[in-house]
Design an enzyme around this catalytic site. Structure first.
Site, PDB file in Angstrom:
ATOM      1  N   ASP A  21      -2.836 -34.875  49.058  1.00 51.88           N
ATOM      2  CA  ASP A  21      -2.075 -34.736  47.815  1.00 51.88           C
ATOM      3  C   ASP A  21      -2.143 -36.080  47.119  1.00 51.88           C
ATOM      4  O   ASP A  21      -1.468 -37.036  47.515  1.00 51.88           O
ATOM      5  CB  ASP A  21      -0.630 -34.343  48.116  1.00 51.88           C
ATOM      6  CG  ASP A  21       0.227 -34.257  46.851  1.00 51.88           C
ATOM      7  OD1 ASP A  21      -0.343 -34.338  45.741  1.00 51.88           O
ATOM      8  OD2 ASP A  21       1.449 -34.106  46.978  1.00 51.88           O
ATOM      9  N   LYS A  83      -2.644 -41.978  37.746  1.00 51.78           N
ATOM     10  CA  LYS A  83      -3.151 -40.602  37.760  1.00 51.78           C
ATOM     11  C   LYS A  83      -3.015 -39.970  36.380  1.00 51.78           C
ATOM     12  O   LYS A  83      -3.814 -39.100  36.011  1.00 51.78           O
ATOM     13  CB  LYS A  83      -2.392 -39.778  38.800  1.00 51.78           C
ATOM     14  CG  LYS A  83      -2.809 -38.313  38.864  1.00 51.78           C
ATOM     15  CD  LYS A  83      -1.986 -37.549  39.875  1.00 51.78           C
ATOM     16  CE  LYS A  83      -2.286 -36.065  39.845  1.00 51.78           C
ATOM     17  NZ  LYS A  83      -1.477 -35.306  40.825  1.00 51.78           N
ATOM     18  N   GLU A 160      -2.094 -27.112  42.732  1.00 52.33           N
ATOM     19  CA  GLU A 160      -0.878 -27.397  43.483  1.00 52.33           C
ATOM     20  C   GLU A 160       0.031 -26.176  43.661  1.00 52.33           C
ATOM     21  O   GLU A 160       0.612 -26.014  44.747  1.00 52.33           O
ATOM     22  CB  GLU A 160      -0.137 -28.556  42.821  1.00 52.33           C
ATOM     23  CG  GLU A 160      -0.882 -29.884  43.008  1.00 52.33           C
ATOM     24  CD  GLU A 160      -0.335 -31.004  42.157  1.00 52.33           C
ATOM     25  OE1 GLU A 160       0.578 -30.751  41.352  1.00 52.33           O
ATOM     26  OE2 GLU A 160      -0.829 -32.145  42.287  1.00 52.33           O
ATOM     27  N   ASP A 183       6.465 -26.869  39.370  1.00 55.30           N
ATOM     28  CA  ASP A 183       5.918 -28.090  39.970  1.00 55.30           C
ATOM     29  C   ASP A 183       6.230 -29.255  39.038  1.00 55.30           C
ATOM     30  O   ASP A 183       5.529 -29.491  38.066  1.00 55.30           O
ATOM     31  CB  ASP A 183       4.408 -27.949  40.174  1.00 55.30           C
ATOM     32  CG  ASP A 183       3.803 -29.177  40.850  1.00 55.30           C
ATOM     33  OD1 ASP A 183       4.564 -30.101  41.195  1.00 55.30           O
ATOM     34  OD2 ASP A 183       2.570 -29.218  41.016  1.00 55.30           O
TER      35      ASP A 183
END
Length: 231
Positions: A21, A83, A160, A183
């Site tokens: 992850d 990210k 995800e 999420d």
């Protein structure tokens, strides 16, 4: 990069694939052992590795908590939340050197790879990496390139919400009705409709914002508090 594990010669008996992850705030790695997933501890014995990179005074690369702890004292040499920039031309400047998000992500992936090899004593040959369901093709390709830079071929990218459904055990449920997965991460927010059909878990629909996450909530709280803190 110091490790608390002894490092015997790595064995290469078969493909060693890890699950990763790669998060905005923290990253984690796991392996499949004895029919169950096992979290891989990092060199500090922790299961979460902060997604942070810092250059030391001697330009040595620091990854994880050691890097994150330098954010307050060495902001010009430290970066987090990169990210959010993956798949773009945005760069981060560390000690007057520019790094794109792919290169920074590769450093985190390489660190996780070393942790997994130290933990198992085997050479890691590939990875399965989770990505936000709302990632576009450019962001997905950039994530794969980060794996290549880290010497860690990415065998597959999994959305995800799909990974969350698998972890929840939806494949073992008797009813296969669609369900909703929220999420909310450090940098992205996805809302996905997930359904299982003929043993395959699929994301039927997804919406979200790649620029809405915990970082943004932090910024809003800081903005709200700033008037009270100003003299």
């Amino acid at each position: 990069f110091a490790s608390r594990y002894t490092k015997p010669p790595l064995r290469v008996e078969c493909d060693m694939i890890v699950g990763i992850d790669l998060g905005t705030t923290n990253s984690a790695c796991a392996i499949w052992r004895d029919d169950t997933p096992v979290m891989v501890p990092n060199a500090l014995g922790e299961f979460l590795t902060p997604s942070a990179i810092s250059l030391g005074d001697d330009d040595a690369v620091l990854v994880g908590r050691a890097a994150r702890d330098r954010m307050a004292t060495h902001p010009d040499r430290t970066v987090t939340s990169f990210k959010r920039r993956i798949g773009t031309r945005e760069t981060a400047n560390l000690a007057k050197r520019d790094f794109d998000a792919e290169a920074l992500s590769a450093l985190v992936l390489a660190s996780l790879k070393r942790d997994a090899e130290a933990f198992t004593g085997e050479a890691v040959t590939a990875a399965v990496v989770t990505v936000p369901a709302y990632f576009n093709d450019r962001q997905r390709k950039a994530t794969r390139r980060a794996g290549e830079l880290a010497g860690l071929p990415i065998r597959r990218l999994i959305n995800e919400p799909t990974a969350a459904a698998l972890a929840f055990g939806i494949a073992d449920r008797a009813d296969h009705e669609p369900f909703l997965v929220f999420d909310l991460g450090g940098g992205t927010f996805d809302v996905s409709i997930v359904e299982m059909f003929d043993g395959v878990i699929e994301v039927r629909a997804s919406a979200g914002d790649n620029r809405l996450g915990g970082d943004d909530f932090n910024d809003c709280l800081i903005d709200l508090a700033r008037p009270a803190l100003d003299p």
